[in-house]
Design a protein around this motif. Sequence first.
Motif, mmCIF file in Angstrom:
data_model
loop_
_atom_site.group_PDB
_atom_site.id
_atom_site.type_symbol
_atom_site.label_atom_id
_atom_site.label_comp_id
_atom_site.label_asym_id
_atom_site.label_seq_id
_atom_site.Cartn_x
_atom_site.Cartn_y
_atom_site.Cartn_z
ATOM 1 N N ILE A 36 0.869 -1.180 0.000
ATOM 2 C CA ILE A 36 0.000 0.000 0.000
ATOM 3 C C ILE A 36 0.904 1.227 0.000
ATOM 4 N N THR A 37 0.678 2.136 -0.945
ATOM 5 C CA THR A 37 1.506 3.344 -1.047
ATOM 6 C C THR A 37 0.644 4.578 -0.826
ATOM 7 N N ASP A 38 1.134 5.469 0.013
ATOM 8 C CA ASP A 38 0.425 6.720 0.301
ATOM 9 C C ASP A 38 1.454 7.820 0.532
ATOM 10 N N ARG A 39 1.402 8.846 -0.309
ATOM 11 C CA ARG A 39 2.310 9.990 -0.192
ATOM 12 C C ARG A 39 3.774 9.550 -0.078
ATOM 13 N N ARG A 40 4.124 8.679 -0.997
ATOM 14 C CA ARG A 40 5.503 8.194 -1.162
ATOM 15 C C ARG A 40 5.965 7.267 -0.041
ATOM 16 N N SER A 41 5.109 6.972 0.921
ATOM 17 C CA SER A 41 5.422 5.949 1.920
ATOM 18 C C SER A 41 4.773 4.637 1.483
ATOM 19 N N THR A 42 5.514 3.554 1.605
ATOM 20 C CA THR A 42 5.009 2.242 1.186
ATOM 21 C C THR A 42 4.960 1.300 2.381
ATOM 22 N N PHE A 43 3.866 0.553 2.462
ATOM 23 C CA PHE A 43 3.656 -0.421 3.535
ATOM 24 C C PHE A 43 3.443 -1.801 2.904
ATOM 25 N N MET A 82 2.356 -15.049 12.706
ATOM 26 C CA MET A 82 3.173 -13.854 12.916
ATOM 27 C C MET A 82 3.001 -12.931 11.719
ATOM 28 N N VAL A 83 2.848 -11.644 11.994
ATOM 29 C CA VAL A 83 2.707 -10.658 10.918
ATOM 30 C C VAL A 83 3.771 -9.578 11.102
ATOM 31 N N VAL A 84 4.494 -9.316 10.034
ATOM 32 C CA VAL A 84 5.491 -8.239 10.016
ATOM 33 C C VAL A 84 5.044 -7.228 8.964
ATOM 34 N N VAL A 85 5.026 -5.954 9.332
ATOM 35 C CA VAL A 85 4.672 -4.900 8.376
ATOM 36 C C VAL A 85 5.881 -3.988 8.199
ATOM 37 N N SER A 86 6.369 -3.937 6.972
ATOM 38 C CA SER A 86 7.508 -3.069 6.650
ATOM 39 C C SER A 86 6.998 -1.730 6.138
ATOM 40 N N ARG A 87 7.630 -0.658 6.613
ATOM 41 C CA ARG A 87 7.279 0.674 6.113
ATOM 42 C C ARG A 87 8.529 1.370 5.601
ATOM 43 N N TRP A 88 8.432 1.834 4.365
ATOM 44 C CA TRP A 88 9.494 2.637 3.782
ATOM 45 C C TRP A 88 9.010 4.090 3.765
ATOM 46 N N TYR A 89 9.607 4.911 4.589
ATOM 47 C CA TYR A 89 9.172 6.306 4.746
ATOM 48 C C TYR A 89 9.561 7.113 3.514
ATOM 49 N N GLY A 90 8.593 7.889 3.019
ATOM 50 C CA GLY A 90 8.827 8.649 1.787
ATOM 51 C C GLY A 90 9.139 10.111 1.991
ATOM 52 N N GLY A 91 9.265 10.548 3.244
ATOM 53 C CA GLY A 91 9.631 11.942 3.496
ATOM 54 C C GLY A 91 8.462 12.831 3.853
ATOM 55 N N ILE A 92 7.240 12.318 3.761
ATOM 56 C CA ILE A 92 6.049 13.110 4.097
ATOM 57 C C ILE A 92 5.360 12.462 5.296
ATOM 58 N N LEU A 93 5.109 13.248 6.325
ATOM 59 C CA LEU A 93 4.453 12.724 7.523
ATOM 60 C C LEU A 93 3.003 12.352 7.213
ATOM 61 N N LEU A 94 2.587 11.186 7.671
ATOM 62 C CA LEU A 94 1.227 10.707 7.402
ATOM 63 C C LEU A 94 0.302 10.851 8.606
ATOM 64 N N HIS A 152 -2.828 2.251 7.647
ATOM 65 C CA HIS A 152 -2.201 1.474 6.579
ATOM 66 C C HIS A 152 -1.525 0.209 7.133
ATOM 67 N N ILE A 153 -0.894 0.331 8.289
ATOM 68 C CA ILE A 153 -0.231 -0.834 8.905
ATOM 69 C C ILE A 153 -1.257 -1.921 9.208
ATOM 70 N N ASN A 154 -2.365 -1.529 9.832
ATOM 71 C CA ASN A 154 -3.392 -2.509 10.186
ATOM 72 C C ASN A 154 -4.110 -3.064 8.957
ATOM 73 N N ASN A 155 -4.322 -2.219 7.949
ATOM 74 C CA ASN A 155 -4.974 -2.701 6.729
ATOM 75 C C ASN A 155 -4.108 -3.735 6.012
ATOM 76 N N CYS A 156 -2.811 -3.479 5.962
ATOM 77 C CA CYS A 156 -1.884 -4.453 5.354
ATOM 78 C C CYS A 156 -1.962 -5.789 6.085
ATOM 79 N N ALA A 157 -1.926 -5.714 7.410
ATOM 80 C CA ALA A 157 -1.945 -6.935 8.222
ATOM 81 C C ALA A 157 -3.268 -7.676 8.062
ATOM 82 N N ARG A 158 -4.366 -6.939 8.115
ATOM 83 C CA ARG A 158 -5.679 -7.582 8.008
ATOM 84 C C ARG A 158 -5.868 -8.222 6.636
ATOM 85 N N ASN A 159 -5.421 -7.544 5.588
ATOM 86 C CA ASN A 159 -5.585 -8.080 4.232
ATOM 87 C C ASN A 159 -4.868 -9.420 4.060
ATOM 88 N N ILE A 160 -3.653 -9.521 4.568
ATOM 89 C CA ILE A 160 -2.911 -10.773 4.381
ATOM 90 C C ILE A 160 -3.460 -11.874 5.285
#
Length: 226
Positions: free
Chosen positions: A85-92, A167-179, A186-194
């Motif tokens: 999931i990508t939002d404002r240059r941050s990817t989860f 076990m669920v691991v959520v990786s976040r790559w920060y894109g420089g814009i505060l969310l 986004h973290i919980n949505n990623c986890a719930r989807n998988i």
Amino acid sequence: QNIGESILYLWVEKIRDVLIQKSQMTEPGPDVKKKTEEEDVECEDDLILACQPESSVKALDFDISETRTEVEVEELPPIDHGIPITDRRSTFQAHLAPVVCPKQVKMVLSKLYENKKIASATHNIYAYRIYCEDKQTFLQDCEDDGETAAGGRLLHLMEILNVKNVMVVVSRWYGGILLGPDRFKHINNCARNILVEKNYTNSPEESSKALGKNKKVRKDKKRNEH
């Protein structure tokens, strides 16, 4: 002449006696032979004890099965990766693995960090829940990895969805814009989807209903307290 023959005869007899005695001394007697046979029998017994095929096979099978069980428990479980999931240059992106012991949790983390992209993530938030059947309780824990309160929120989601041995691991790559708070969504949505994709919980609609009910229960509790 007769005297000489007598002396010669005596010498011959004497030599004959000496030779007979000598031959008797060199031949093994009955006792010596018996002792040799007993030693041979003892050696044969030792050989039989050392080469019993049935006992050896049973012991070997036991050791192999025991080792195999340990290997199965400590084997690296399969790891699945969710849709980013990508939002404002941050990817989860979420990663999921079935786990039945804390050692497998460490193994999964080590395996994920072998991936350079995952290792370079700004945060790798994770949570796990393991059901202990003997005690009928859950062994669970979480990690923020620098994203304050993210691990606790992820574990809370897993508790609400009532998932176990995962076990669920959520990786976040920060894109420089505060969310702001959206990052937790986004973290919980990623986890719930998988978790839904791998059949650990219900559909997203039913999961959302569960989340809504839980929020309502917490609000009602607060009202009753006041």
